[in-house]
Scaffold this motif. Structure first.
Motif, PDB file in Angstrom:
ATOM      1  N   GLY A 258     -59.404  -5.869   8.565  1.00  0.00           N
ATOM      2  CA  GLY A 258     -58.253  -5.511   9.376  1.00  0.00           C
ATOM      3  C   GLY A 258     -57.123  -4.787   8.540  1.00  0.00           C
ATOM      4  O   GLY A 258     -56.188  -4.209   9.031  1.00  0.00           O
ATOM      5  N   LEU A 261     -55.608  -1.363   9.426  1.00  0.00           N
ATOM      6  CA  LEU A 261     -54.791  -1.036  10.878  1.00  0.00           C
ATOM      7  C   LEU A 261     -53.354  -0.590  10.618  1.00  0.00           C
ATOM      8  O   LEU A 261     -52.916  -0.583   9.465  1.00  0.00           O
ATOM      9  CB  LEU A 261     -54.737  -2.515  11.550  1.00  0.00           C
ATOM     10  CG  LEU A 261     -56.094  -3.051  12.112  1.00  0.00           C
ATOM     11  CD1 LEU A 261     -55.851  -4.521  12.526  1.00  0.00           C
ATOM     12  CD2 LEU A 261     -56.235  -2.432  13.225  1.00  0.00           C
ATOM     13  N   LYS A 262     -52.873   0.348  11.594  1.00  0.00           N
ATOM     14  CA  LYS A 262     -51.795   0.699  11.620  1.00  0.00           C
ATOM     15  C   LYS A 262     -50.536  -0.304  11.534  1.00  0.00           C
ATOM     16  O   LYS A 262     -50.953  -1.393  12.443  1.00  0.00           O
ATOM     17  CB  LYS A 262     -51.402   1.882  12.446  1.00  0.00           C
ATOM     18  CG  LYS A 262     -52.432   3.005  12.253  1.00  0.00           C
ATOM     19  CD  LYS A 262     -52.236   4.087  13.442  1.00  0.00           C
ATOM     20  CE  LYS A 262     -53.061   3.596  14.550  1.00  0.00           C
ATOM     21  NZ  LYS A 262     -53.036   4.872  15.655  1.00  0.00           N
ATOM     22  N   GLY A 374     -56.191  -6.212  15.244  1.00  0.00           N
ATOM     23  CA  GLY A 374     -55.613  -5.158  16.034  1.00  0.00           C
ATOM     24  C   GLY A 374     -55.868  -4.723  17.593  1.00  0.00           C
ATOM     25  O   GLY A 374     -56.616  -5.703  18.065  1.00  0.00           O
ATOM     26  N   GLY A 378     -55.657   0.614  17.421  1.00  0.00           N
ATOM     27  CA  GLY A 378     -55.845   0.674  15.822  1.00  0.00           C
ATOM     28  C   GLY A 378     -54.641  -0.059  15.398  1.00  0.00           C
ATOM     29  O   GLY A 378     -54.306   0.272  14.243  1.00  0.00           O
ATOM     30  N   ASN A 379     -53.595  -0.550  16.130  1.00  0.00           N
ATOM     31  CA  ASN A 379     -52.397  -1.024  15.664  1.00  0.00           C
ATOM     32  C   ASN A 379     -52.645  -2.611  15.299  1.00  0.00           C
ATOM     33  O   ASN A 379     -53.192  -3.200  15.985  1.00  0.00           O
ATOM     34  CB  ASN A 379     -51.247  -0.796  16.473  1.00  0.00           C
ATOM     35  CG  ASN A 379     -50.952   0.591  16.901  1.00  0.00           C
ATOM     36  OD1 ASN A 379     -50.877   1.386  15.811  1.00  0.00           O
ATOM     37  ND2 ASN A 379     -51.041   0.949  17.919  1.00  0.00           N
ATOM     38  N   VAL A 380     -51.968  -3.003  14.442  1.00  0.00           N
ATOM     39  CA  VAL A 380     -51.930  -4.544  14.027  1.00  0.00           C
ATOM     40  C   VAL A 380     -51.282  -5.163  15.328  1.00  0.00           C
ATOM     41  O   VAL A 380     -50.219  -4.685  15.709  1.00  0.00           O
ATOM     42  CB  VAL A 380     -51.332  -4.693  12.912  1.00  0.00           C
ATOM     43  CG1 VAL A 380     -49.781  -4.860  12.768  1.00  0.00           C
ATOM     44  CG2 VAL A 380     -51.700  -6.244  12.548  1.00  0.00           C
TER      45      VAL A 380
END
Length: 494
Positions: A258, A261-262, A374, A378-380
């Protein structure tokens, strides 16, 4: 050295600070000045110990013991006790070009090695140093003092952090023409962008010293990356000597599931963008914000603490700081005797602020991250952790082993990696063809600082690896002396 019975009569007292819950509303420095009478009383505690360890500047068990720049601490403690502030400033400047910096950001290994500290709280050395420096500025004693003569020799310094600035100051005193190249938009390096404003004010503290250096003849060339905007060949051709003070800016990564991730950033990217936004008076955009987010900081030390304090000032929703090492004891352990640096539990300013806002120290110990989780975009959204225990492997080295059943999931929309640095960035070193050591640092002996190329020197973190600001000052002064000797055949620099 102080009053002969001062350490018996007076207790240790440190400067007051703005309350944590109040100071998190702004980016101002939060240390409050101590009245002069109290400072003189604290100077009186310096105990005429016979063999002072506070200014030894040695390394014991891998940590600094005593002052790395060998400040004449007992002398200026005594002068403060007697009210001789101008003389105290003169003593301080003999060994330290920038006492207003060390008085704010140095962790004070001098106090850890104070002889009084064997049986009592040590002398409050750091606050006295800070107060001497500020007295010097307030009274107008610190002014530009350009050299009377110039040698005509030109020196290029690459990097304007602590090592670069101290080297520049010393070489300029010797009469050389010093040009400092800095790839950022402002000079100062770590002092400008690596340390938050509430610990070290940029406009009131850093810039005033840079102005003095400029008035003394030091030239700063910003927005210029050596190897890109100016070639290494140009540098070697145009200058009589080159000093590399580029720092150890390659961050340690955490390559777990991960990581792509953004919302996961290196700590220094977070801190740098924030300070730049403050200096540019940016109210929105241009920096990584923790506002309204659950923040997880992975790693401790000063950088981790700075991320804590910065995130709280942004208005984060919650905050957890993950540390892989065990919680230190409340008092020195048997294997950590004086005059080693005391490895004891304490809350630094950031943890104090987190406790004031959220109710407790944000650190969780003997814990490591195992996975970043995430969301669909695609965000943490969470950090998976597990507790560890430290065991010896077949080589006798301590390594962390996961403890089954201790897994946790911590919500996070912002993750900051503050796990230290691996060494200097390599492109410039490759371009110059410099020899490296086993840790990818520039190979140059301590005390000599000469690299594998004649006339090219290296000092500070790019030579020794990640270290304290005060060690960078030590090396900056040392490399200036060796460079002066190389250029002139002899040197009077200390």
């Amino acid at each position: 050295m102080g009053k002969p019975t001062g350490f018996i009569e007076f207790l240790r007292e440190v400067a007051s600070e703005v309350e944590p819950i109040d100071r998190i509303r702004n980016w101002d420095e939060f240390h409050l000045p101590m009245p002069e009478e109290k400072l003189r009383t604290q100077g009186a505690r310096c105990m005429d110990c016979g063999v002072p360890f506070c200014h030894t500047g040695t390394v014991i068990s891998g940590m600094a013991s005593g002052c790395p720049i060998n400040n004449l601490i007992p002398e200026w403690n005594d002068l403060v006790y007697r009210g001789l502030w101008r003389e105290a400033l003169d003593r301080l400047h003999k060994t330290n070009n920038f006492p207003e910096f060390t008085g704010r950001v140095c962790p004070a290994p001098c106090e850890g090695a104070c002889v009084l500290g064997i049986s009592n709280p040590p002398v409050t050395i750091k606050n006295i140093e800070y107060s001497i420096a500020e007295k010097g500025w307030d009274e107008g004693w610190i002014t530009a003092d350009p050299p009377a003569k110039r040698t005509g020799k030109k020196v290029a310094i690459v990097g304007s952090g602590p090592a670069g600035l101290s080297a520049a100051a010393q070489l300029n005193k010797a009469g050389h023409l010093v040009t400092v190249f800095e790839r950022a938009d402002r000079p100062g390096g770590l002092l400008m962008y690596g340390i938050p404003n509430m610990k070290l004010d940029k406009e009131q503290v850093v810039l005033r010293r840079l102005k003095v250096l400029e008035d003394e003849g030091v030239k700063f060339v910003c927005n210029t990356e050596v190897g890109k905007d100016i070639t290494s060949e140009q540098l070697l051709k145009e200058f009589d000597a080159v000093i590399l003070c580029t720092g150890a800016t390659k961050p340690r990564d955490l390559p777990i599931e991960g990581r792509e991730l953004k919302g996961i950033y290196f700590a220094m990217d977070f801190l740098t963008a924030n300070t730049k936004a403050i200096l540019n008076k940016s109210q929105n955009g241009g920096f990584i914000t923790a506002e309204g987010k659950d923040v997880v900081i992975i790693g401790g030390g000063d950088t981790g603490t700075d991320c804590v304090g910065t995130s709280i000032r942004h208005g984060c929703n919650s905050l957890v700081q993950v540390e892989i090492l065990p919680k230190p004891p409340s008092e020195r352990a048997a294997d950590n005797p004086w005059p080693e640096w005391p490895k004891v539990y304490k809350m630094d300013y950031g943890q104090e602020e987190a406790a004031a806002k959220f109710g407790d120290d944000p650190r969780v110990y003997t814990t490591t991250a195992t996975k970043f989780e995430g969301d669909e975009n695609g965000n943490v959204k969470a950090v998976h952790t597990v507790q560890v225990q430290w065991e010896k492997n077949e080589k006798g080295q301590f390594i962390p082993k996961h403890i089954p059943g201790t897994e946790k999931v911590i919500p996070a929309q912002l993750v900051l990696l503050a796990m230290g640095f691996l060494g200097p960035e390599q492109p410039l070193l490759d371009a110059l063809g410099l020899e490296r050591d086993a840790r990818s640092n520039v190979k140059a002996d301590y005390g000599k600082y000469n690299t594998s190329i004649p006339g090219v020197f290296a000092a500070g973190d790019c030579r020794r690896g990640q270290s304290l600001v005060v060690w960078a000052f030590n090396e900056g002064r040392g490399v200036a002396r060796e460079c002066d000797l190389y250029l002139m055949g002899s040197t009077d620099l200390p």
